[in-house]
Design a protein around this motif. Sequence first.
Motif, PDB file in Angstrom:
ATOM      1  N   GLY A   1       0.790  -1.223   0.000  1.00 40.63           N
ATOM      2  CA  GLY A   1       0.000   0.000   0.000  1.00 40.63           C
ATOM      3  C   GLY A   1       0.825   1.276   0.000  1.00 40.63           C
ATOM      4  N   TYR A   2       2.104   1.205   0.350  1.00 42.34           N
ATOM      5  CA  TYR A   2       2.893   2.433   0.351  1.00 42.34           C
ATOM      6  C   TYR A   2       4.217   2.320  -0.394  1.00 42.34           C
ATOM      7  CZ  TYR A   2       5.218   0.209   4.402  1.00 42.34           C
ATOM      8  OH  TYR A   2       5.874  -0.652   5.227  1.00 42.34           O
ATOM      9  N   GLU A   3       4.739   1.101  -0.544  1.00 36.75           N
ATOM     10  CA  GLU A   3       6.060   0.966  -1.156  1.00 36.75           C
ATOM     11  C   GLU A   3       6.138   1.642  -2.514  1.00 36.75           C
ATOM     12  OE1 GLU A   3       7.178  -3.169  -1.237  1.00 36.75           O
ATOM     13  OE2 GLU A   3       8.220  -3.007   0.681  1.00 36.75           O
ATOM     14  N   GLU A   4       5.239   1.265  -3.382  1.00 38.80           N
ATOM     15  CA  GLU A   4       5.309   1.810  -4.737  1.00 38.80           C
ATOM     16  C   GLU A   4       4.972   3.292  -4.734  1.00 38.80           C
ATOM     17  OE1 GLU A   4       3.803  -0.717  -8.116  1.00 38.80           O
ATOM     18  OE2 GLU A   4       2.788   1.186  -8.577  1.00 38.80           O
ATOM     19  N   GLN A   5       3.891   3.605  -4.062  1.00 36.00           N
ATOM     20  CA  GLN A   5       3.398   4.982  -4.082  1.00 36.00           C
ATOM     21  C   GLN A   5       4.401   5.970  -3.494  1.00 36.00           C
ATOM     22  OE1 GLN A   5      -0.333   5.167  -2.091  1.00 36.00           O
ATOM     23  NE2 GLN A   5      -0.756   7.310  -2.661  1.00 36.00           N
ATOM     24  N   PHE A   6       5.100   5.574  -2.451  1.00 42.89           N
ATOM     25  CA  PHE A   6       6.002   6.511  -1.782  1.00 42.89           C
ATOM     26  C   PHE A   6       7.468   6.115  -1.886  1.00 42.89           C
ATOM     27  CE2 PHE A   6       1.883   6.815   0.328  1.00 42.89           C
ATOM     28  CZ  PHE A   6       1.638   8.166   0.251  1.00 42.89           C
ATOM     29  N   GLN A   7       7.759   5.077  -2.638  1.00 44.62           N
ATOM     30  CA  GLN A   7       9.150   4.609  -2.732  1.00 44.62           C
ATOM     31  C   GLN A   7       9.735   4.415  -1.342  1.00 44.62           C
ATOM     32  OE1 GLN A   7      10.718   3.802  -5.577  1.00 44.62           O
ATOM     33  NE2 GLN A   7       8.776   4.197  -6.620  1.00 44.62           N
ATOM     34  N   LEU A   8       9.035   3.618  -0.550  1.00 41.00           N
ATOM     35  CA  LEU A   8       9.367   3.491   0.862  1.00 41.00           C
ATOM     36  C   LEU A   8       9.394   2.012   1.214  1.00 41.00           C
ATOM     37  CD1 LEU A   8       9.678   5.544   3.194  1.00 41.00           C
ATOM     38  CD2 LEU A   8       7.215   5.328   3.577  1.00 41.00           C
ATOM     39  N   THR A   9      10.527   1.551   1.725  1.00 38.82           N
ATOM     40  CA  THR A   9      10.570   0.145   2.123  1.00 38.82           C
ATOM     41  C   THR A   9      10.032  -0.008   3.552  1.00 38.82           C
ATOM     42  OG1 THR A   9      12.768   0.332   3.087  1.00 38.82           O
ATOM     43  CG2 THR A   9      12.653  -0.194   0.743  1.00 38.82           C
ATOM     44  N   LEU A  10       9.799  -1.239   3.967  1.00 39.27           N
ATOM     45  CA  LEU A  10       9.268  -1.452   5.299  1.00 39.27           C
ATOM     46  C   LEU A  10      10.204  -0.953   6.399  1.00 39.27           C
ATOM     47  CD1 LEU A  10       6.986  -4.215   6.481  1.00 39.27           C
ATOM     48  CD2 LEU A  10       8.960  -3.686   7.899  1.00 39.27           C
ATOM     49  N   PRO A  11      11.514  -1.274   6.348  1.00 37.60           N
ATOM     50  CA  PRO A  11      12.383  -0.707   7.391  1.00 37.60           C
ATOM     51  C   PRO A  11      12.391   0.820   7.395  1.00 37.60           C
ATOM     52  CG  PRO A  11      13.620  -2.178   5.897  1.00 37.60           C
ATOM     53  CD  PRO A  11      12.198  -2.273   5.514  1.00 37.60           C
TER      54      PRO A  11
END
Lengths: 154, 154
Positions: B34-44
């Motif tokens: 839900g956020y990785e692609e949209q915000f270029q944000l990994t879980l860590p």
Amino acid sequence: MTMKNNENTLHLGEFLPYRLSVLSNRISRAIADGYEEQFQLTLPEWRVMAVLGGEPDLSAAQVAERTAMDKVAVSRAVNKLLESGRLERHFSPEDKRRSVLALSEEGQKIYREVIPIALGYESKILDKLSEPEKLTLMSLLNKLEDIQLHADEN
Amino acid sequence: MTMKNNENTLHLGEFLPYRLSVLSNRISRAIADGYEEQFQLTLPEWRVMAVLGGEPDLSAAQVAERTAMDKVAVSRAVNKLLESGRLERHFSPEDKRRSVLALSEEGQKIYREVIPIALGYESKILDKLSEPEKLTLMSLLNKLEDIQLHADEN
DNA sequence: CTATATTAGTTTCATTCGTAACTAATTGCA
DNA sequence: TGCAATTAGTTACGAATGAAACTAATATAG
């Protein structure tokens, strides 16, 4: 009236997905520590063995289904287990692509040794819960496992 | 009289650690999608942001504590967040080793956007449970988190 | 003071992991 | 039949991960 958390901050320590992740990793790590060194066995390898120990002669794809591993992970684990002589592989005569996997004698021996370790850790956890709590936990897990998290992904 | 599972086989599908692991991975993956692609944000990276969003000016070691990440993972996540301009780092005047981390304006903006996504998934899960079930779940998690799994490891 | 130990954080290196591309075998259908 | 589509499993490759070694700063003991 119970208000839903609708704040502009998120407290990780109360965030269900985070708590589950930390808890699950801690438990998996503890159990793996119980067999990895002693048996030179990684977690994916153990999962493959665990499935084949109870239900032999599965194909790699069936192992993948039952372990919730993807087929690449299964392939790798299977190959390492073949190298270490813990697995035997045949190929189906009807379909020469489909493998037929089973624990070797050695694999069965290890399987029987690891099971009590794994179940021991599980008991260590479950023993902290009362009988009704255990039942509720199982019923909660059943419910949670059923939840559809993605919009739709055919 | 309820007999404990003491068989010579283990059924993964009923094995608590396995069920927790599969469930937790599925939930984490869904949320991250839900956020990785949209915000270029990994879980860590998100975990670091999540902590600093609620409690700014922590050192890397404090972030590690609160996220249950190890210091290497924190270091890497922090550096990627610095590069992408989502974090600001100062160093403590008293101890020039100790960093003082906080979300940048941009970081705070993203933080506020991701929170509802994360909480939305959590609700999607919790909404399937009755009010008493939710309470029991929380109390079970509290108990499980307290369990000491290792013999001792001073 | 000054040498040693400890602490914060980073870098390195080897392994693991996931995705996508690939090979080989089988199926389906024209 | 025979050729396109599907399926089983493997390989290749880049990203993520973890453990150990490292650097710089601070604390501590003599």
